[in-house]
Design a protein around this motif. Structure first.
Motif, PDB file in Angstrom:
ATOM      1  N   GLU A  23     -19.652  -2.531  18.105  1.00 30.19           N
ATOM      2  CA  GLU A  23     -18.827  -1.325  18.236  1.00 30.19           C
ATOM      3  C   GLU A  23     -17.882  -1.172  17.045  1.00 30.19           C
ATOM      4  OE1 GLU A  23     -15.868   0.846  21.522  1.00 30.19           O
ATOM      5  OE2 GLU A  23     -16.438  -1.256  21.758  1.00 30.19           O
ATOM      6  N   GLY A  24     -17.672   0.071  16.614  1.00 27.58           N
ATOM      7  CA  GLY A  24     -16.747   0.380  15.534  1.00 27.58           C
ATOM      8  C   GLY A  24     -15.625   1.282  16.024  1.00 27.58           C
ATOM      9  N   MET A  25     -14.520   1.301  15.283  1.00 30.71           N
ATOM     10  CA  MET A  25     -13.364   2.090  15.665  1.00 30.71           C
ATOM     11  C   MET A  25     -12.553   2.416  14.420  1.00 30.71           C
ATOM     12  SD  MET A  25     -10.055   0.993  17.845  1.00 30.71           S
ATOM     13  CE  MET A  25      -9.557   0.166  16.351  1.00 30.71           C
ATOM     14  N   GLU A  26     -11.885   3.584  14.432  1.00 33.42           N
ATOM     15  CA  GLU A  26     -11.105   4.024  13.281  1.00 33.42           C
ATOM     16  C   GLU A  26      -9.724   4.474  13.727  1.00 33.42           C
ATOM     17  OE1 GLU A  26     -11.734   6.838   9.330  1.00 33.42           O
ATOM     18  OE2 GLU A  26     -12.797   7.314  11.176  1.00 33.42           O
ATOM     19  N   VAL A  27      -8.713   4.133  12.936  1.00 35.34           N
ATOM     20  CA  VAL A  27      -7.339   4.585  13.145  1.00 35.34           C
ATOM     21  C   VAL A  27      -6.867   5.235  11.852  1.00 35.34           C
ATOM     22  CG1 VAL A  27      -4.941   3.877  13.497  1.00 35.34           C
ATOM     23  CG2 VAL A  27      -6.741   2.891  14.909  1.00 35.34           C
ATOM     24  N   LYS A  28      -6.262   6.432  11.980  1.00 37.59           N
ATOM     25  CA  LYS A  28      -5.794   7.151  10.802  1.00 37.59           C
ATOM     26  C   LYS A  28      -4.323   7.511  10.953  1.00 37.59           C
ATOM     27  CE  LYS A  28     -10.085   9.279   9.183  1.00 37.59           C
ATOM     28  NZ  LYS A  28     -10.758  10.552   8.814  1.00 37.59           N
ATOM     29  N   MET A  29      -3.620   7.500   9.815  1.00 37.63           N
ATOM     30  CA  MET A  29      -2.232   7.947   9.744  1.00 37.63           C
ATOM     31  C   MET A  29      -2.159   9.165   8.838  1.00 37.63           C
ATOM     32  SD  MET A  29      -0.364   4.250   9.187  1.00 37.63           S
ATOM     33  CE  MET A  29      -1.386   3.949   7.727  1.00 37.63           C
ATOM     34  N   ARG A  30      -1.311  10.101   9.186  1.00 36.35           N
ATOM     35  CA  ARG A  30      -1.083  11.264   8.332  1.00 36.35           C
ATOM     36  C   ARG A  30       0.045  10.922   7.368  1.00 36.35           C
ATOM     37  NH1 ARG A  30      -4.036  15.303   6.349  1.00 36.35           N
ATOM     38  NH2 ARG A  30      -2.705  16.998   5.588  1.00 36.35           N
ATOM     39  N   MET A  31      -0.270  10.889   6.044  1.00 40.34           N
ATOM     40  CA  MET A  31       0.706  10.474   5.046  1.00 40.34           C
ATOM     41  C   MET A  31       0.702  11.440   3.871  1.00 40.34           C
ATOM     42  SD  MET A  31      -0.151   6.368   5.001  1.00 40.34           S
ATOM     43  CE  MET A  31       1.209   5.981   3.878  1.00 40.34           C
ATOM     44  N   LYS A  32       1.847  11.553   3.215  1.00 34.14           N
ATOM     45  CA  LYS A  32       1.950  12.324   1.985  1.00 34.14           C
ATOM     46  C   LYS A  32       1.760  11.396   0.794  1.00 34.14           C
ATOM     47  CE  LYS A  32       5.185  15.739   3.897  1.00 34.14           C
ATOM     48  NZ  LYS A  32       6.536  16.344   3.768  1.00 34.14           N
ATOM     49  N   GLU A  33       1.385  11.971  -0.323  1.00 32.78           N
ATOM     50  CA  GLU A  33       1.162  11.185  -1.523  1.00 32.78           C
ATOM     51  C   GLU A  33       2.390  10.346  -1.874  1.00 32.78           C
ATOM     52  OE1 GLU A  33      -0.001  11.816  -6.255  1.00 32.78           O
ATOM     53  OE2 GLU A  33      -0.096  13.501  -4.840  1.00 32.78           O
ATOM     54  N   GLY A  34       2.188   9.048  -2.120  1.00 32.61           N
ATOM     55  CA  GLY A  34       3.259   8.142  -2.494  1.00 32.61           C
ATOM     56  C   GLY A  34       3.972   7.495  -1.323  1.00 32.61           C
ATOM     57  N   GLU A  35       3.757   7.962  -0.108  1.00 30.75           N
ATOM     58  CA  GLU A  35       4.404   7.342   1.051  1.00 30.75           C
ATOM     59  C   GLU A  35       3.806   5.961   1.321  1.00 30.75           C
ATOM     60  OE1 GLU A  35       6.077  11.076   3.679  1.00 30.75           O
ATOM     61  OE2 GLU A  35       4.162  10.167   4.276  1.00 30.75           O
ATOM     62  N   LYS A  36       4.640   5.077   1.878  1.00 33.74           N
ATOM     63  CA  LYS A  36       4.214   3.691   2.084  1.00 33.74           C
ATOM     64  C   LYS A  36       4.311   3.308   3.556  1.00 33.74           C
ATOM     65  CE  LYS A  36       6.874   0.168   0.937  1.00 33.74           C
ATOM     66  NZ  LYS A  36       7.609  -0.832   0.134  1.00 33.74           N
ATOM     67  N   THR A  37       3.310   2.594   4.033  1.00 33.13           N
ATOM     68  CA  THR A  37       3.290   2.071   5.388  1.00 33.13           C
ATOM     69  C   THR A  37       3.086   0.563   5.336  1.00 33.13           C
ATOM     70  OG1 THR A  37       2.448   4.088   6.419  1.00 33.13           O
ATOM     71  CG2 THR A  37       2.022   2.026   7.569  1.00 33.13           C
ATOM     72  N   VAL A  38       3.921  -0.159   6.055  1.00 26.99           N
ATOM     73  CA  VAL A  38       3.756  -1.597   6.213  1.00 26.99           C
ATOM     74  C   VAL A  38       2.905  -1.831   7.463  1.00 26.99           C
ATOM     75  CG1 VAL A  38       4.916  -3.815   6.519  1.00 26.99           C
ATOM     76  CG2 VAL A  38       6.001  -2.000   5.155  1.00 26.99           C
ATOM     77  N   PHE A  39       1.931  -2.716   7.383  1.00 29.62           N
ATOM     78  CA  PHE A  39       1.018  -2.909   8.501  1.00 29.62           C
ATOM     79  C   PHE A  39       0.657  -4.382   8.659  1.00 29.62           C
ATOM     80  CE2 PHE A  39      -1.773  -2.869   4.883  1.00 29.62           C
ATOM     81  CZ  PHE A  39      -2.758  -3.796   5.202  1.00 29.62           C
ATOM     82  N   ALA A  40       0.166  -4.693   9.838  1.00 31.98           N
ATOM     83  CA  ALA A  40      -0.410  -6.009  10.119  1.00 31.98           C
ATOM     84  C   ALA A  40      -1.374  -5.853  11.282  1.00 31.98           C
ATOM     85  CB  ALA A  40       0.681  -7.029  10.468  1.00 31.98           C
ATOM     86  N   TRP A  41      -2.585  -6.347  11.117  1.00 30.70           N
ATOM     87  CA  TRP A  41      -3.526  -6.352  12.234  1.00 30.70           C
ATOM     88  C   TRP A  41      -4.186  -7.720  12.334  1.00 30.70           C
ATOM     89  CZ3 TRP A  41      -8.518  -7.428  10.891  1.00 30.70           C
ATOM     90  CH2 TRP A  41      -8.959  -7.074   9.607  1.00 30.70           C
ATOM     91  N   ALA A  42      -4.529  -8.079  13.559  1.00 30.80           N
ATOM     92  CA  ALA A  42      -5.120  -9.386  13.812  1.00 30.80           C
ATOM     93  C   ALA A  42      -6.147  -9.269  14.929  1.00 30.80           C
ATOM     94  CB  ALA A  42      -4.037 -10.406  14.181  1.00 30.80           C
ATOM     95  N   VAL A  43      -7.133 -10.142  14.867  1.00 29.84           N
ATOM     96  CA  VAL A  43      -8.234 -10.136  15.833  1.00 29.84           C
ATOM     97  C   VAL A  43      -8.212 -11.430  16.630  1.00 29.84           C
ATOM     98  CG1 VAL A  43     -10.749 -10.014  16.112  1.00 29.84           C
ATOM     99  CG2 VAL A  43      -9.617  -8.717  14.287  1.00 29.84           C
ATOM    100  N   GLU A  44      -8.386 -11.322  17.926  1.00 29.37           N
ATOM    101  CA  GLU A  44      -8.533 -12.488  18.787  1.00 29.37           C
ATOM    102  C   GLU A  44      -9.949 -12.518  19.340  1.00 29.37           C
ATOM    103  OE1 GLU A  44      -5.627 -12.606  21.816  1.00 29.37           O
ATOM    104  OE2 GLU A  44      -3.911 -12.623  20.458  1.00 29.37           O
TER     105      GLU A  44
END
Length: 220
Positions: free
Chosen positions: A130-151
């Protein structure tokens, strides 16, 4: 009784009407196949409607990950990576000037646990294949800090962005259990991740984000 039977026969559709309905249904199915199913599932967009609806990029990513999975199964190494909307990535995990990986020595749990002031947290279960997608709406140059982990296993992933007439692949990986860092939008549009579980058991994926984005949602 005779009048009742005559009325029922009059209400039945004629052969011409049935044929017309069948033809219209077939044409509708063909239109949906060409404009929606082919772009979203296979990245094939002969009409251009899929790109306008932002389905073509998703289909191209799915097709590419499926090809990578087939190569892995055959035990072969691909000579070159396919491209997304004309952008070719030759290194399975290329460095990107707008994508910085942090704390490489951190465990998956630690990677998803810091920092503590997360803005959004999303949790998903991915079945085998199975596949899945997550999207964020961002403007050019904007920054998002993220972390994802799999169990429970590992996933293949593609960190990418898309807008009308533009797309980019920031980074991708195979058989990865976690990732974290900063995602800086190369242009105004949707930016995020696509994951696919190539293992034989269900996995749990947790994504945490904070930063400069106006919306975040699961696409599929």
């Amino acid at each position: 009784m005779y009048n009742s039977e005559t009325t029922l026969r009059a209400e039945l559709p004629s052969s011409r009407k049935l044929m017309r309905s069948t033809i219209l249904a077939a044409l509708s199915a063909a239109v949906i196949l060409v404009t929606v199913v082919q772009p979203a599932e296979y990245g094939i967009d002969p009409t251009g409607v899929g790109r306008v609806l932002r389905l073509t990029e998703m289909g191209q990513i799915k097709t590419r990950l499926a090809a990578e999975a087939a190569v892995e199964t055959a035990g072969q190494k691909p000579a070159a990576e396919p491209s997304i909307a004309g952008i070719t990535v030759s290194n399975p995990q290329p460095a990107s000037p707008t994508f910085q990986t942090a704390t490489p020595e951190a465990t998956p749990v630690a990677a998803a646990a810091q920092p503590s002031s997360w803005r959004d947290e999303m949790s998903f279960t991915l079945k085998p294949g199975e596949g899945m997608e997550v999207k964020m709406r961002m403007k050019e140059g904007e920054k998002t800090v993220f972390a994802w982990a799999v169990e429970g296993g590992m996933v293949n992933y593609d960190t990418h962005g898309d807008s009308i007439g533009r797309s980019i692949s920031y980074e991708k990986g195979r058989a990865v259990s976690s990732d974290d860092g900063d995602l800086i939008a190369a242009f105004t549009g949707n930016h995020g991740w696509y994951w696919r579980n190539r293992g034989e058991a269900d996995v749990q994926l947790v994504l945490r984000t904070r930063g400069e984005y106006s919306a975040i949602k699961r696409v599929k």
